[in-house]
Design a protein around this motif. Structure first.
Motif, PDB file in Angstrom:
ATOM      1  N   ALA A   4     -45.476  -0.047  21.463  1.00 41.31           N
ATOM      2  CA  ALA A   4     -44.718  -0.055  22.709  1.00 41.31           C
ATOM      3  C   ALA A   4     -43.263  -0.425  22.471  1.00 41.31           C
ATOM      4  O   ALA A   4     -42.353   0.213  22.978  1.00 41.31           O
ATOM      5  CB  ALA A   4     -45.361  -1.037  23.682  1.00 41.31           C
ATOM      6  N   ILE A  23     -58.088  -8.864  27.001  1.00 42.62           N
ATOM      7  CA  ILE A  23     -57.713  -7.465  26.752  1.00 42.62           C
ATOM      8  C   ILE A  23     -58.920  -6.521  26.710  1.00 42.62           C
ATOM      9  O   ILE A  23     -58.767  -5.331  26.469  1.00 42.62           O
ATOM     10  CB  ILE A  23     -56.860  -7.282  25.477  1.00 42.62           C
ATOM     11  CG1 ILE A  23     -57.648  -7.614  24.229  1.00 42.62           C
ATOM     12  CG2 ILE A  23     -55.567  -8.078  25.547  1.00 42.62           C
ATOM     13  CD1 ILE A  23     -56.978  -7.080  22.972  1.00 42.62           C
ATOM     14  N   PHE A  57     -52.399  -5.117  29.372  1.00 40.49           N
ATOM     15  CA  PHE A  57     -51.397  -4.500  28.504  1.00 40.49           C
ATOM     16  C   PHE A  57     -50.049  -5.205  28.668  1.00 40.49           C
ATOM     17  O   PHE A  57     -49.412  -5.609  27.686  1.00 40.49           O
ATOM     18  CB  PHE A  57     -51.269  -3.010  28.848  1.00 40.49           C
ATOM     19  CG  PHE A  57     -50.237  -2.284  28.038  1.00 40.49           C
ATOM     20  CD1 PHE A  57     -50.545  -1.794  26.786  1.00 40.49           C
ATOM     21  CD2 PHE A  57     -48.949  -2.093  28.526  1.00 40.49           C
ATOM     22  CE1 PHE A  57     -49.600  -1.123  26.031  1.00 40.49           C
ATOM     23  CE2 PHE A  57     -47.996  -1.426  27.777  1.00 40.49           C
ATOM     24  CZ  PHE A  57     -48.318  -0.938  26.528  1.00 40.49           C
ATOM     25  N   ASP A  99     -47.714   5.913  32.703  1.00 34.82           N
ATOM     26  CA  ASP A  99     -49.170   6.021  32.703  1.00 34.82           C
ATOM     27  C   ASP A  99     -49.738   6.127  34.114  1.00 34.82           C
ATOM     28  O   ASP A  99     -50.706   6.833  34.350  1.00 34.82           O
ATOM     29  CB  ASP A  99     -49.795   4.820  31.970  1.00 34.82           C
ATOM     30  CG  ASP A  99     -49.935   5.106  30.481  1.00 34.82           C
ATOM     31  OD1 ASP A  99     -49.560   6.221  30.068  1.00 34.82           O
ATOM     32  OD2 ASP A  99     -50.427   4.240  29.752  1.00 34.82           O
ATOM     33  N   MET A 150     -58.734  -3.055  28.484  1.00 32.85           N
ATOM     34  CA  MET A 150     -57.945  -1.989  27.860  1.00 32.85           C
ATOM     35  C   MET A 150     -58.775  -1.162  26.887  1.00 32.85           C
ATOM     36  O   MET A 150     -58.424  -0.039  26.587  1.00 32.85           O
ATOM     37  CB  MET A 150     -56.792  -2.593  27.054  1.00 32.85           C
ATOM     38  CG  MET A 150     -55.626  -3.003  27.873  1.00 32.85           C
ATOM     39  SD  MET A 150     -54.201  -3.162  26.803  1.00 32.85           S
ATOM     40  CE  MET A 150     -54.600  -4.601  25.882  1.00 32.85           C
ATOM     41  N   MET A 197     -50.617  -2.328  19.356  1.00 31.44           N
ATOM     42  CA  MET A 197     -50.235  -1.943  20.712  1.00 31.44           C
ATOM     43  C   MET A 197     -48.821  -2.414  21.011  1.00 31.44           C
ATOM     44  O   MET A 197     -48.000  -1.682  21.541  1.00 31.44           O
ATOM     45  CB  MET A 197     -51.174  -2.571  21.733  1.00 31.44           C
ATOM     46  CG  MET A 197     -52.329  -1.688  22.074  1.00 31.44           C
ATOM     47  SD  MET A 197     -53.239  -2.352  23.441  1.00 31.44           S
ATOM     48  CE  MET A 197     -54.663  -1.293  23.340  1.00 31.44           C
ATOM     49  N   ARG A 233     -45.854   1.545  31.848  1.00 37.35           N
ATOM     50  CA  ARG A 233     -46.872   1.491  32.897  1.00 37.35           C
ATOM     51  C   ARG A 233     -46.579   2.491  34.007  1.00 37.35           C
ATOM     52  O   ARG A 233     -47.489   3.039  34.622  1.00 37.35           O
ATOM     53  CB  ARG A 233     -47.005   0.069  33.470  1.00 37.35           C
ATOM     54  CG  ARG A 233     -47.561  -0.974  32.533  1.00 37.35           C
ATOM     55  CD  ARG A 233     -48.696  -0.501  31.656  1.00 37.35           C
ATOM     56  NE  ARG A 233     -49.754   0.150  32.394  1.00 37.35           N
ATOM     57  CZ  ARG A 233     -50.562   1.077  31.887  1.00 37.35           C
ATOM     58  NH1 ARG A 233     -50.442   1.475  30.644  1.00 37.35           N
ATOM     59  NH2 ARG A 233     -51.492   1.624  32.623  1.00 37.35           N
ATOM     60  N   TRP A 246     -55.029  -2.568  33.643  1.00 42.75           N
ATOM     61  CA  TRP A 246     -53.885  -2.483  32.736  1.00 42.75           C
ATOM     62  C   TRP A 246     -52.937  -3.668  32.775  1.00 42.75           C
ATOM     63  O   TRP A 246     -51.978  -3.716  32.015  1.00 42.75           O
ATOM     64  CB  TRP A 246     -53.133  -1.165  32.944  1.00 42.75           C
ATOM     65  CG  TRP A 246     -53.993  -0.036  32.508  1.00 42.75           C
ATOM     66  CD1 TRP A 246     -54.647   0.845  33.324  1.00 42.75           C
ATOM     67  CD2 TRP A 246     -54.364   0.310  31.167  1.00 42.75           C
ATOM     68  NE1 TRP A 246     -55.380   1.724  32.574  1.00 42.75           N
ATOM     69  CE2 TRP A 246     -55.229   1.429  31.246  1.00 42.75           C
ATOM     70  CE3 TRP A 246     -54.052  -0.205  29.904  1.00 42.75           C
ATOM     71  CZ2 TRP A 246     -55.773   2.031  30.118  1.00 42.75           C
ATOM     72  CZ3 TRP A 246     -54.599   0.400  28.782  1.00 42.75           C
ATOM     73  CH2 TRP A 246     -55.442   1.499  28.899  1.00 42.75           C
ATOM     74  N   ALA A 264     -42.172  -2.406  29.312  1.00 46.09           N
ATOM     75  CA  ALA A 264     -43.490  -2.467  29.938  1.00 46.09           C
ATOM     76  C   ALA A 264     -43.491  -1.716  31.277  1.00 46.09           C
ATOM     77  O   ALA A 264     -44.405  -0.942  31.564  1.00 46.09           O
ATOM     78  CB  ALA A 264     -43.905  -3.921  30.147  1.00 46.09           C
ATOM     79  N   GLN A 291     -48.591  -4.798  37.788  1.00 45.41           N
ATOM     80  CA  GLN A 291     -49.084  -5.158  36.456  1.00 45.41           C
ATOM     81  C   GLN A 291     -48.079  -6.028  35.710  1.00 45.41           C
ATOM     82  O   GLN A 291     -48.444  -7.009  35.073  1.00 45.41           O
ATOM     83  CB  GLN A 291     -49.359  -3.903  35.635  1.00 45.41           C
ATOM     84  CG  GLN A 291     -50.572  -3.137  36.110  1.00 45.41           C
ATOM     85  CD  GLN A 291     -50.596  -1.735  35.561  1.00 45.41           C
ATOM     86  OE1 GLN A 291     -50.013  -1.457  34.527  1.00 45.41           O
ATOM     87  NE2 GLN A 291     -51.256  -0.842  36.259  1.00 45.41           N
ATOM     88  N   SER A 314     -54.226  -5.459  18.887  1.00 39.06           N
ATOM     89  CA  SER A 314     -53.222  -5.940  19.831  1.00 39.06           C
ATOM     90  C   SER A 314     -51.847  -5.892  19.178  1.00 39.06           C
ATOM     91  O   SER A 314     -50.859  -5.539  19.814  1.00 39.06           O
ATOM     92  CB  SER A 314     -53.562  -7.348  20.323  1.00 39.06           C
ATOM     93  OG  SER A 314     -53.782  -8.201  19.237  1.00 39.06           O
TER      94      SER A 314
END
Lengths: 288, 275
Positions: free
Chosen positions: B272, A108, A168, A221, A111, B268, A218, A165, A214, A82, B265
């Motif tokens: 994060a 997106i 994301f 998850d 998602m 998000m 990820r 994903w 990231a 990803q 977005s």
């Protein structure tokens, strides 16, 4: 600080603390009690202390280790795929995204779809007779693999998770990429730096913190995956797609082994806790 | 410049097609007549129809879409609003007075990274004792836990952006803290509150694991209810109907998400990066 003020502060924090205690504190105590006890659904109110028996049962269960290994591999592979894809798309499509914001919205969409729904959708899409993917493969190549068969199911769930994903990662990287000061790029252009070199020497290093974040998100998850795999194939042929979450679910609801399921959950919590602390220490170490 | 941009459009089209393929194929299948699905699995509809939606929206003794939609709506509403209510006063105290900065904040924010299944089993046991099993309130409460980390994070960020001078002025006028929070801080946080709500509602609506474990009949949410259409009672899955139910289930969060796409977005990314 005056005493009146600290009472006031306690009142301000009160709702959240009470809520947490009620919804998570009490269950945590229950977990610990039942995790160390012998229980079934019939003897739910009379747990009998059994020490570490549940933990021995779990660690002696090959299915548990198989599930742990699955989750680890699944989390690592999907996170890498990803982030790799997301980074490439973000950097390459950045000019497009800047000029036409709606393109980002299209990318997106996956998602916003529930992972459980996505799993069901793949069941349709990959179905031998009703699914478009096997249909087109048959009509173009005269052959289609059995996507959910033992040989391919791991690849299938990895691809499904990755496609849902990658957006994301894409979104995180796009934001990071767009926040790189434009004059840095202009200065590099004046110096005659080629785009490829600009990316490796200037842009990527600046985006590195985002890359780590990231990857970490990820991985977490992917490691705890349940919904999409469960609705697509369940535990999979021969238990081959049993993630750790699915293992705990099945141990609890299908087989009614409450103590064992809780012991597995406690082990999972401990692992997550350690991983989280280490990761945060690493990330903090990097921050200036 | 020109050919490069064309290439970018092509890459975009391929990526968009691949990532949205299941959604697209489901949407198309939903408009195929029941008999056509297995004869024609392609992405082309020969005789478009609304028959599948009519079937889905007809109540049968086994499946009731309205019931699932209502359950999801109520549970998601609780799951989105409750975290904001409990997090708001603390968020203010955290920013202005440092309350709970060192312990409570990392504790709550880290909840997000824990596998949810850990809480599902003890909650199941607790709920079965206090009668919250298979209720919308019970489901909503745990969805509120799921949303709590991001709610706290976003409200803390929102309060931090309010200039302290505005609050001091209100303080001079003799406003006490509760009044200050409701009359001054709350309105200033409105954009963040809306984003938090929408994001939380979508997350709660899309949740599956707790719905699967904590409900059986009365409070079954849409995500779980949709999977019932795949549980074949003899015969195969009715793909047209199944596709239509997925469209119905995915539509509310999709509409909300696309309308609010910029805020979503943004949150998000903020969630994060700052978490």
């Amino acid at each position: 600080m005056t005493p009146g003020r600290s009472v006031e502060n306690a009142l301000l924090a009160g709702p959240l603390v009470l809520f947490l205690l009620a919804v998570l504190g009490f269950p945590t105590v229950l977990s610990l009690v039942y995790g160390f006890s012998e229980t079934g659904f019939q003897t739910l109110t009379a747990p009998e202390f059994s020490g570490l028996k549940n933990f021995r049962d779990v660690t002696a269960d090959p299915t548990f280790w198989q599930a742990a290994w699955f989750s680890l591999r699944f989390g690592a592979i999907t996170a890498l795929l990803q982030c790799g894809l997301g980074l490439a798309l973000a950097v390459y499509l950045a000019p497009l995204a800047r000029a036409h914001g709606w393109t980002v919205a299209i990318l997106i969409i996956p998602m916003i779809v529930a992972p459980a729904m996505m799993g069901l959708m793949y069941r349709l899409v990959l179905h031998e007779f009703a699914g478009p993917v096997p249909h087109y493969l048959y009509s173009w190549f005269g052959w289609s693999p059995s996507f959910l068969g033992p040989a391919n199911v791991f690849k299938t769930v990895v691809v499904a998770e990755t496609l849902q994903w990658t957006p994301f990662a894409f979104l995180l990287f796009l934001t990071a990429y767009q926040s790189i000061p434009q004059d840095l790029r202009e200065a590099a252009a004046v110096d005659g730096t080629r785009p490829w070199r600009l990316f490796w020497k200037i842009e990527l290093p600046l985006m590195m913190p985002t890359v780590f974040v990231a990857l970490f998100i990820r991985f977490i998850d992917g490691f705890r995956v349940f919904d999409n795999i469960y609705t697509l194939v369940g535990a999979g042929p021969g238990g081959s797609t049993t993630s750790i979450s699915i293992y705990i679910y099945e141990t609890f609801l299908r087989r009614g082994e409450i103590g064992k399921a809780l012991a597995a959950a406690i082990l999972l919590f401990a692992t997550a806790f350690v991983l989280l602390s280490v990761a945060q220490r690493l990330l903090r170490g990097r921050a200036p | 410049m020109k050919p490069r941009l064309t290439l970018r459009w092509i890459v975009f089209a391929i990526a968009a097609f691949a990532m949205n393929f299941p959604v697209l194929a489901t949407l198309i299948t939903a408009f195929k007549p029941p008999g056509e699905v297995s004869r024609n699995p392609s992405l082309w509809i020969k005789a478009p129809t609304l028959e599948n939606f009519a079937t889905v929206l007809t109540v049968s003794d086994r499946l009731n879409v309205y019931h699932y939609l209502w359950n999801s709506a109520v549970a998601a509403l609780i799951g989105a609003l409750l975290p904001m209510i409990v997090a708001f006063p603390l968020a203010w105290a955290m920013v202005r007075r440092g309350t709970g900065r060192s312990v409570l904040f990392p504790l709550v924010v880290n909840l997000r990274a824990l596998p949810l299944i850990i809480f599902a089993i003890p909650l199941y046991m607790m709920y079965s004792v206090i009668g919250l099993l298979d209720t919308r309130l019970g489901l909503g409460l745990i969805l509120a836990v799921v949303n709590l980390p991001l709610a706290l994070l976003m409200l803390v960020n929102a309060v931090a952006e309010i200039p302290a001078e505005i609050e001091e002025a209100a303080h001079m006028d003799g406003a006490r803290v509760p009044r200050l929070l409701i009359k001054v801080v709350l309105p200033l946080c409105r954009p963040a509150l809306i984003t938090t709500f929408v994001f939380g509602f979508i997350t709660a609506w899309n949740e599956f694991l707790f719905g699967l474990m904590l409900t059986t009949r009365d409070a079954v949410p849409m995500t779980v209810g949709a999977s019932f259409f795949f549980a074949t009672s003899g015969g195969g899955v009715q793909w047209g109907t199944a596709a239509a139910v997925m469209v119905v289930a995915a539509l509310p969060p999709l509409v909300l998400g696309l309308v609010m796409f910029r805020r979503i977005s943004g949150s998000m990314v903020a969630g994060a990066v700052k978490g």
